[in-house]
Design an enzyme around this catalytic site. Structure first.
Site, PDB file in Angstrom:
ATOM      1  N   SER A  39       0.322  -1.067  -0.265  1.00  0.00           N
ATOM      2  CA  SER A  39       0.254   0.020  -0.296  1.00  0.00           C
ATOM      3  C   SER A  39       0.802   1.165   0.079  1.00  0.00           C
ATOM      4  O   SER A  39       1.377   1.455  -0.655  1.00  0.00           O
ATOM      5  CB  SER A  39      -1.030  -0.153   0.764  1.00  0.00           C
ATOM      6  OG  SER A  39      -2.331   0.570   1.298  1.00  0.00           O
ATOM      7  N   ASP A  52      -0.764  -5.226  -3.279  1.00  0.00           N
ATOM      8  CA  ASP A  52      -1.504  -4.435  -3.527  1.00  0.00           C
ATOM      9  C   ASP A  52      -1.700  -3.038  -3.726  1.00  0.00           C
ATOM     10  O   ASP A  52      -2.644  -2.570  -2.813  1.00  0.00           O
ATOM     11  CB  ASP A  52      -3.338  -4.994  -2.289  1.00  0.00           C
ATOM     12  CG  ASP A  52      -4.260  -4.949  -2.990  1.00  0.00           C
ATOM     13  OD1 ASP A  52      -4.706  -5.605  -3.607  1.00  0.00           O
ATOM     14  OD2 ASP A  52      -5.142  -4.523  -2.115  1.00  0.00           O
ATOM     15  N   HIS A  74      -6.847  -6.021   1.197  1.00  0.00           N
ATOM     16  CA  HIS A  74      -5.959  -6.190   0.463  1.00  0.00           C
ATOM     17  C   HIS A  74      -4.502  -5.945   2.087  1.00  0.00           C
ATOM     18  O   HIS A  74      -3.359  -6.178   0.950  1.00  0.00           O
ATOM     19  CB  HIS A  74      -6.268  -4.171   1.385  1.00  0.00           C
ATOM     20  CG  HIS A  74      -4.844  -3.250   1.279  1.00  0.00           C
ATOM     21  ND1 HIS A  74      -4.468  -2.943  -0.381  1.00  0.00           N
ATOM     22  CD2 HIS A  74      -4.681  -1.738   1.901  1.00  0.00           C
ATOM     23  CE1 HIS A  74      -4.269  -1.817  -0.324  1.00  0.00           C
ATOM     24  NE2 HIS A  74      -3.693  -1.607   1.241  1.00  0.00           N
TER      25      HIS A  74
END
Length: 328
Positions: free
Chosen positions: A141, A165, A294
């Site tokens: 992220s 992700d 996520h």
């Protein structure tokens, strides 16, 4: 209270080695994952890097503790270095996992600017202080955007890049909405409430995984309630943070001349549409999809580790460390 023992490494950065119970469950995690001879973890606090204090977890082979780190793990917004614990164990390569500035045990920035361009110097200074040689960066992220920035600005330090992700095309309004939600998060009565809120927010659904994350990302506040360790809910009235523009990572990624791997969760933030765009813009990148939301490194850590190992093996990126962990 943890016991602090200051020391200095060869590059002169002051270290504070912390001994407490934060690693007490790692042996159980390793056994449950079938790893018989796991890496050992220790906490190192860097107190005078010149860019603000940064805290790190060092992962070492107990049989060869002098081996240099081959992997650097950079976590996402609102979590900490412990999110990569099981992935690091399963990959099996000596590594360093950092608490990003403003997170975990690392220092908060006075300007609350946690964009990749602002925090990259502190991360690079920490890697220097830890004497980390060129190796693989694994970023989740916000940590993925930061990893791209580091790889572009200090290419001599990076032999391969793993994005967990995250694509730069993730909607900026969603990025900013997440930051605002972290800023307005209320204290918690107990760890169960932390987990309940996470489940309600669809962060995950495994209570044990979320409980472990809650234990590491919270501390006891002055009023006896639990508060997050990271900076965002502590900014004060009228103040907001910045996490930068994720789309700015495209020039960084497109400038790279190292192998790139994207590991996405099938229910994560990188939608099939974003996968298509990512593949068109980075045609040499490899893309792997696993079953997870996520936070792939906490929800599918073994699958993430397998993807990293297979990709790294094809490109010869973990030589000098990272042999397959012994499994029962």
């Amino acid at each position: 209270m943890p016991y602090l023992r200051p020391a200095r490494n060869p590059r002169g950065a002051r270290l504070a080695r912390v001994t407490d119970d934060e690693f007490h469950d790692l042996a159980d995690l390793a056994r449950a994952s079938g790893v018989a001879d796991p890496l050992r973890a220790s906490r190192v606090d860097l107190t005078d890097t010149g860019q603000g204090a940064v805290s790190a977890i060092r992962w070492q082979d107990p049989k060869e503790p002098g081996q240099e780190a081959r992997v650097v793990y950079l976590h996402g917004l609102g979590i900490d270095a412990h999110s990569f614990d099981l992935t690091a164990i399963a990959v099996g390569a000596p590594a360093v996992a950092l608490d990003l500035p403003g997170h975990g045990r690392s220092a908060w920035r006075d300007d609350a600017d946690y964009a990749a361009s602002a925090t990259a110097p502190a991360v690079l200074a920490a890697l220097d202080a830890l004497a980390v040689p060129p190796g693989v960066l694994v970023g989740h992220s916000l940590g993925a955007i930061l990893a791209a920035r580091i790889a572009a600005t200090a290419p001599e330090r990076v032999t391969g890049l793993v994005l967990v992700d995250m694509s730069p095309d993730f909607a900026q309004r969603a990025v900013d909405r997440i930051a605002r939600a972290l800023e307005t998060e209320e204290p918690f009565v107990d760890l169960d409430e932390v987990v309940d809120r996470a489940i309600e927010a669809r962060v995950g659904d495994d209570r044990q995984v979320l409980l472990r994350e809650a234990r590491h990302t919270t501390r006891l506040g002055e009023d006896g309630r639990l508060v997050r360790r990271h900076h965002f809910p502590h900014l004060g009235a009228g103040r907001t943070s910045s996490v930068g523009r994720f789309a700015d990572a495209w020039p960084d990624l497109e400038s790279l001349d190292v192998p790139v791997l994207l590991v996405r969760g099938d229910r994560g933030y990188v939608s099939p549409r974003l996968v298509t765009t990512f593949g068109e813009r980075l045609q040499d990148a490899e893309i792997v999809t696993v079953q997870a939301r996520h936070a792939v490194q906490t929800q599918a850590p073994l699958e993430l580790a397998a993807a990293i190992r297979e990709w790294a093996s094809r490109h010869g990126l973990l030589h000098g460390g990272g042999e397959t962990p012994t499994r029962r």
